[in-house]
Design a protein around this motif. Sequence first.
Motif, PDB file in Angstrom:
ATOM      1  N   PHE A 101       1.092  -1.035   0.086  1.00  0.00           N
ATOM      2  CA  PHE A 101       0.162   0.036   0.356  1.00  0.00           C
ATOM      3  C   PHE A 101       1.092   1.148  -0.038  1.00  0.00           C
ATOM      4  O   PHE A 101       1.311   1.662   0.680  1.00  0.00           O
ATOM      5  CB  PHE A 101      -0.685   0.011   1.261  1.00  0.00           C
ATOM      6  CG  PHE A 101      -2.030  -0.347   0.954  1.00  0.00           C
ATOM      7  CD1 PHE A 101      -2.568  -0.866   2.402  1.00  0.00           C
ATOM      8  CD2 PHE A 101      -2.907  -0.079   0.170  1.00  0.00           C
ATOM      9  CE1 PHE A 101      -4.076  -1.324   1.953  1.00  0.00           C
ATOM     10  CE2 PHE A 101      -3.767  -1.115  -0.133  1.00  0.00           C
ATOM     11  CZ  PHE A 101      -4.683  -1.611   0.911  1.00  0.00           C
ATOM     12  N   PRO A 102       0.969   2.052  -1.229  1.00  0.00           N
ATOM     13  CA  PRO A 102       2.064   3.581  -0.853  1.00  0.00           C
ATOM     14  C   PRO A 102       0.972   4.561   0.261  1.00  0.00           C
ATOM     15  O   PRO A 102      -0.022   4.099   0.576  1.00  0.00           O
ATOM     16  CB  PRO A 102       1.319   3.919  -2.135  1.00  0.00           C
ATOM     17  CG  PRO A 102       0.571   3.285  -3.239  1.00  0.00           C
ATOM     18  CD  PRO A 102       0.415   1.906  -2.580  1.00  0.00           C
ATOM     19  N   GLU A 103       1.157   5.321   0.607  1.00  0.00           N
ATOM     20  CA  GLU A 103       0.844   5.840   1.539  1.00  0.00           C
ATOM     21  C   GLU A 103      -0.120   6.639   1.167  1.00  0.00           C
ATOM     22  O   GLU A 103      -1.142   7.016   1.937  1.00  0.00           O
ATOM     23  CB  GLU A 103       2.174   6.620   2.004  1.00  0.00           C
ATOM     24  CG  GLU A 103       3.546   6.534   3.004  1.00  0.00           C
ATOM     25  CD  GLU A 103       3.574   7.713   3.801  1.00  0.00           C
ATOM     26  OE1 GLU A 103       5.173   7.027   4.190  1.00  0.00           O
ATOM     27  OE2 GLU A 103       3.900   9.069   3.398  1.00  0.00           O
ATOM     28  N   GLU A 104       0.193   7.428  -0.378  1.00  0.00           N
ATOM     29  CA  GLU A 104      -1.060   7.888  -0.562  1.00  0.00           C
ATOM     30  C   GLU A 104      -2.599   7.268  -0.711  1.00  0.00           C
ATOM     31  O   GLU A 104      -3.700   7.993  -0.247  1.00  0.00           O
ATOM     32  CB  GLU A 104      -1.094   8.494  -1.774  1.00  0.00           C
ATOM     33  CG  GLU A 104       0.268   9.083  -1.805  1.00  0.00           C
ATOM     34  CD  GLU A 104       1.337   8.130  -1.909  1.00  0.00           C
ATOM     35  OE1 GLU A 104       2.322   8.022  -1.803  1.00  0.00           O
ATOM     36  OE2 GLU A 104       1.306   6.934  -3.256  1.00  0.00           O
ATOM     37  N   VAL A 105      -2.488   5.600  -0.746  1.00  0.00           N
ATOM     38  CA  VAL A 105      -3.276   5.366  -0.975  1.00  0.00           C
ATOM     39  C   VAL A 105      -4.027   4.978   0.761  1.00  0.00           C
ATOM     40  O   VAL A 105      -5.026   4.982   0.911  1.00  0.00           O
ATOM     41  CB  VAL A 105      -2.991   3.936  -1.404  1.00  0.00           C
ATOM     42  CG1 VAL A 105      -4.368   2.487  -1.396  1.00  0.00           C
ATOM     43  CG2 VAL A 105      -2.877   3.679  -2.802  1.00  0.00           C
ATOM     44  N   LEU A 106      -3.336   4.640   1.491  1.00  0.00           N
ATOM     45  CA  LEU A 106      -4.040   4.399   3.036  1.00  0.00           C
ATOM     46  C   LEU A 106      -4.362   5.815   3.726  1.00  0.00           C
ATOM     47  O   LEU A 106      -5.433   5.782   3.554  1.00  0.00           O
ATOM     48  CB  LEU A 106      -2.118   4.375   3.778  1.00  0.00           C
ATOM     49  CG  LEU A 106      -2.739   3.599   4.950  1.00  0.00           C
ATOM     50  CD1 LEU A 106      -3.615   2.337   5.029  1.00  0.00           C
ATOM     51  CD2 LEU A 106      -1.290   3.213   5.698  1.00  0.00           C
ATOM     52  N   TRP A 147       0.703   3.322  10.046  1.00  0.00           N
ATOM     53  CA  TRP A 147      -0.337   3.713  10.087  1.00  0.00           C
ATOM     54  C   TRP A 147      -0.543   4.834  10.993  1.00  0.00           C
ATOM     55  O   TRP A 147      -0.927   6.032  10.574  1.00  0.00           O
ATOM     56  CB  TRP A 147      -1.595   2.317  10.539  1.00  0.00           C
ATOM     57  CG  TRP A 147      -1.622   1.858   9.127  1.00  0.00           C
ATOM     58  CD1 TRP A 147      -0.544   1.347   8.892  1.00  0.00           C
ATOM     59  CD2 TRP A 147      -3.371   1.065   9.423  1.00  0.00           C
ATOM     60  NE1 TRP A 147      -1.760   0.225   7.532  1.00  0.00           N
ATOM     61  CE2 TRP A 147      -2.693   0.766   8.140  1.00  0.00           C
ATOM     62  CE3 TRP A 147      -4.275   1.445   9.522  1.00  0.00           C
ATOM     63  CZ2 TRP A 147      -4.842  -0.313   7.749  1.00  0.00           C
ATOM     64  CZ3 TRP A 147      -5.770  -0.088   9.346  1.00  0.00           C
ATOM     65  CH2 TRP A 147      -5.307   0.119   8.520  1.00  0.00           C
ATOM     66  N   TYR A 148       0.464   5.043  12.568  1.00  0.00           N
ATOM     67  CA  TYR A 148       0.150   5.888  13.364  1.00  0.00           C
ATOM     68  C   TYR A 148       0.641   6.845  12.432  1.00  0.00           C
ATOM     69  O   TYR A 148       0.606   8.406  12.704  1.00  0.00           O
ATOM     70  CB  TYR A 148       1.234   5.584  14.255  1.00  0.00           C
ATOM     71  CG  TYR A 148       1.469   6.792  15.372  1.00  0.00           C
ATOM     72  CD1 TYR A 148       2.372   7.772  15.843  1.00  0.00           C
ATOM     73  CD2 TYR A 148       0.582   6.658  16.399  1.00  0.00           C
ATOM     74  CE1 TYR A 148       2.735   8.753  16.544  1.00  0.00           C
ATOM     75  CE2 TYR A 148       0.901   8.284  17.422  1.00  0.00           C
ATOM     76  CZ  TYR A 148       2.396   9.030  17.215  1.00  0.00           C
ATOM     77  OH  TYR A 148       2.364   9.665  17.961  1.00  0.00           O
ATOM     78  N   GLU A 149       1.603   6.513  12.047  1.00  0.00           N
ATOM     79  CA  GLU A 149       2.832   8.118  11.382  1.00  0.00           C
ATOM     80  C   GLU A 149       1.178   8.846   9.944  1.00  0.00           C
ATOM     81  O   GLU A 149       1.258  10.195   9.702  1.00  0.00           O
ATOM     82  CB  GLU A 149       3.678   7.832  10.735  1.00  0.00           C
ATOM     83  CG  GLU A 149       4.917   8.147  11.216  1.00  0.00           C
ATOM     84  CD  GLU A 149       6.011   6.635  12.127  1.00  0.00           C
ATOM     85  OE1 GLU A 149       6.880   7.244  11.965  1.00  0.00           O
ATOM     86  OE2 GLU A 149       6.338   7.060  10.435  1.00  0.00           O
ATOM     87  N   ILE A 150       1.198   7.637   9.108  1.00  0.00           N
ATOM     88  CA  ILE A 150      -0.033   8.913   8.380  1.00  0.00           C
ATOM     89  C   ILE A 150      -1.144   8.835   8.463  1.00  0.00           C
ATOM     90  O   ILE A 150      -1.462  10.019   8.303  1.00  0.00           O
ATOM     91  CB  ILE A 150      -0.097   6.883   6.899  1.00  0.00           C
ATOM     92  CG1 ILE A 150       1.391   6.216   7.052  1.00  0.00           C
ATOM     93  CG2 ILE A 150      -1.178   7.896   6.295  1.00  0.00           C
ATOM     94  CD1 ILE A 150       0.718   5.250   5.809  1.00  0.00           C
ATOM     95  N   GLU A 151      -1.624   8.295   9.200  1.00  0.00           N
ATOM     96  CA  GLU A 151      -2.299   8.645  10.109  1.00  0.00           C
ATOM     97  C   GLU A 151      -2.899  10.125  10.971  1.00  0.00           C
ATOM     98  O   GLU A 151      -3.350  11.427  10.253  1.00  0.00           O
ATOM     99  CB  GLU A 151      -3.537   7.996  11.055  1.00  0.00           C
ATOM    100  CG  GLU A 151      -4.560   8.178  11.772  1.00  0.00           C
ATOM    101  CD  GLU A 151      -4.979   9.317  12.395  1.00  0.00           C
ATOM    102  OE1 GLU A 151      -4.287   9.943  13.911  1.00  0.00           O
ATOM    103  OE2 GLU A 151      -5.493  10.512  12.812  1.00  0.00           O
ATOM    104  N   ALA A 152      -1.634  10.225  11.060  1.00  0.00           N
ATOM    105  CA  ALA A 152      -1.271  11.596  11.843  1.00  0.00           C
ATOM    106  C   ALA A 152      -0.982  13.158  11.450  1.00  0.00           C
ATOM    107  O   ALA A 152      -1.889  13.888  10.984  1.00  0.00           O
ATOM    108  CB  ALA A 152       0.299  11.367  13.199  1.00  0.00           C
TER     109      ALA A 152
END
Lengths: 584, 366
Positions: free
Chosen positions: A8-13, A36-41
């Motif tokens: 999963f690329p970050e952009e997708v997530l 996920w923590y980082e992307i969510e933040a």
Amino acid sequence: MPRLAYSFPEEVLEHVFSFIECDKDRGSISLVCKSWYEIEAWCRRRVFVGNCYAVSPATVVKRFPKVRSVAIKGKPHFADFNLVPEGWGAYVFPWIKAMAAAYPWLQEIRLKRMVITDECLELIAKSFKNFSVLVLTSCEGFTTDGLAAITANCRNLRELELRESEVEDICGHWLSHFPDSYTSLVSLNISCLGNEVNLSALERLVSRCTNLQTLRLNRAVPLEKLANLLRGAPQLVELGTGTYSTEMRPEVFANLAEAFSGCKQLKSLSGFWDVLPSYLPALYPVCSSLTSLNLSYATIQSSDLIKLVSQCESLQRLWVLDYIEDAGLEVIAASCKDLRELRVFPSDPFGLEPNVALTEQGLVSVSEGCTKLQSVLYFCRQMSNAALDTIARNRPNMTRFRLCIIEPRAPDYLTREPLDAGFGAIVEHCKDLRRLSLSGLLSDRVFEYIGTYGKKLEMLSVAFAGDTDLGLHHVLSGCDNLRKLEIRDCPFGDKALLANAAKLETMRSLWMSSCLVSYGACKLLGLKLPRLNVEVIDERGPPDSRPDSSPVEKLYIYRTVSGPRLDMPGYVWRMEDDSALRVS
Amino acid sequence: MSEIDMAVIKPEMMKPYVWLQTSDDSIQQVEQEIAMFCPLICQEIIQKGMGSSKNCAICLPQQVSPAMLSLILDYCRFHQVPGRSNKERKSYDEKFVRIDTERLCELTSAADSLQLKPLVDLTSRALARIIEGKSPEEIRDIFHLPDDLTEEEKLEPLRNITADPRIRLLNRLYAKKRKELKERERLKNIEVEEEHVDERSVDDLLSFINGNEGEPKGVKTSKNKKKNRRKKEQQKNSSSKETSELDKKEVNGHDIRHQSSEAERISESSYLHYAEDGTSTPKSDDGDIYDGIDPALKEKIDREVEDFARRLNSDWPERMQELLSSGQDRKTLLFNTDGFLRRHACMFSLVLQYFPFSIICFLAEL
């Protein structure tokens, strides 16, 4: 297989997360794993801070760099009943200051029970170019000068709502500071302002803002002016009238009725100070499409109320004074089949004798007739276990139940017994109950029921109830989802609190006033649980000047990750934790 | 026969085809019209002139396996038909994403790599719906993700403490004790009926004495009209964002295990050690309460409960004194002359002077 996560690329997530808005879910996402923590933040747009002291502005701003919308709550709920002395805290300035630096693109600020000064409002007006939503609920500390800064500078303002806030009303011209070119207003709520606003400026504003959907006027707007305002905004969905009374003149009435008829989208009405009943029929054209009606300032008698609400067949929310009486509630039960929320307020709470024919029967009727009823706030003077049992069995879908029997410790008026069994039935049958307020004569037994059955309960308000610490113990040990507990004038002391100390870290806050918690117990809690702020509020003077066994006046315990707050007034003492004693 | 032969033999069926190579290096032929739906493929055909033969097959990104390509082409094949209604399309979409989560993830990745935005949106929303309402553990399970946040990072204070066996045992002991006390009381009431009546007359007497003082003439005046109506505002566009888990997630936390054990130590100091009894949560009927506990421990527990009750009882007289003496001060804080008094949750502020006396009457029963 890790394969899934890494493909999963970050952009997708991020894109997936963009469809998840609920705070609880965002919280869950952030706890899944590091990435996920980082992307969510990183992609978090909206932050809700339930207790402004639970986390520092610096921490929030650092973790969530791209926030556009912030909601913050300050004082504990019991501040509404004057139990929190002046100057307690909940100053929003540190938040505004941090956000001014970190979030130049901030659009929305929503505050509840916080102190916001004119300086804050000026800072908001200056710092956020795209600022669009300001909602201040039960706030204080500012004047109309501060509002003028907002109206003059926020070109993209869409919502300005002052709900039940204390505003020092210096000058009504703040409204005129909206430039003539400004047309983006969608929602304006000035219902809590004491003085007149510049009416002609208001009329011009209302008519040029064609997207205006919500307009809540203050009492000072005379009834004669209402028709004109409505004509300027026939697209209104929510209206709060000003004073709803003037000398009865047929042409004024006809004008008003016609104006209301023109508002085909109107769904919500409020205001209604000083009602002259003969003007109520002007509303009849819009009644059938109303979903929300707030008559809690309308001192009109039962018969007039009935004539009005019986036409509101789409009503989902009704706030009304107890003038509605049992008879009126029966009519509602028959006519308002879509009712979800009912609040009945007392017209004469301090009178010793009942002034209206409102009893438990009214609530029973509504619970029978309105199958979607989920949320109740009901003031009355008598209640019985039998009635509560009936209500519970009728409405197992109840999610918020707040009963206020006006006399403290009033027993079941039929049997003279405590109301334990009645409230027990409520928690047993209403399995999704999230909020509960108790009243009447109650022993420890009711708390046992609550602890046993109230598994989804999130907020509990207790006053003048219980016999021993066992009551508090039941609640703390049984209610798995408890987040806010507020207690006053109950014989709860140290034992239950100390035995369930760990529970306190799973809750947002605990308030106890006029109970029997000793200073020594508070010290112990503070010492052993550094992730809690244990704050003793005592206006008698330093608790050290009294023995350890002496009960504290008020106690407010809340979990926090930012340690002691730095703005405590002289009558608040935080119990030190032993990290203060550790050498760094 | 080769595909080329097929095309020659049936000219009326001749449609332009394009050659695509999937992640397993296999090559397949796909109707060009359908494949062009995917921006990436479109780009390759138009800008780079690829895909016209097996030799210059378009190399699809490695996220696109044959299975995924097949799904994507189904999607494209359906949606590229112009005549369909919105309802039809929506219905197809809903069914389309009803596949297992693993394939849904693969599909999202594949669609994203081909830049097929509508499908990315569709699958992303479906994934979001799967994630919603789940706990972090559940999400980790579903997506096979590592549990690599440290305890500090998680700052996990939401341990369910009712699972604590000490608490459970305590509850059962209280239930038993209460049952005994109730029995005792029942026997007492049979003999001493008048006590009940006496309590009420104390209250009546008080209201007679304090009747005039009951008027809420407050000493404290409040500034403006503070509305103190009890309300829980849920009006914000119907979404009530009540939960704040923000403080749960902070990185700069303390050592959780240390704190938990501290809290437990406090519990222990109040109630000493009890045996673990791994049984289910207590109900009020507690006939089996002492199952499996050895007699010596049982005696110890009995003594603890007695001691607890005694301590509760003995503390009250002193505390009552303190309350009675400070009762007057408290009264003035809770009334005010606000014109909007009816907005107050007056139920809380009424009749404070009854409080200390009522408490004594209550406790007499214990």
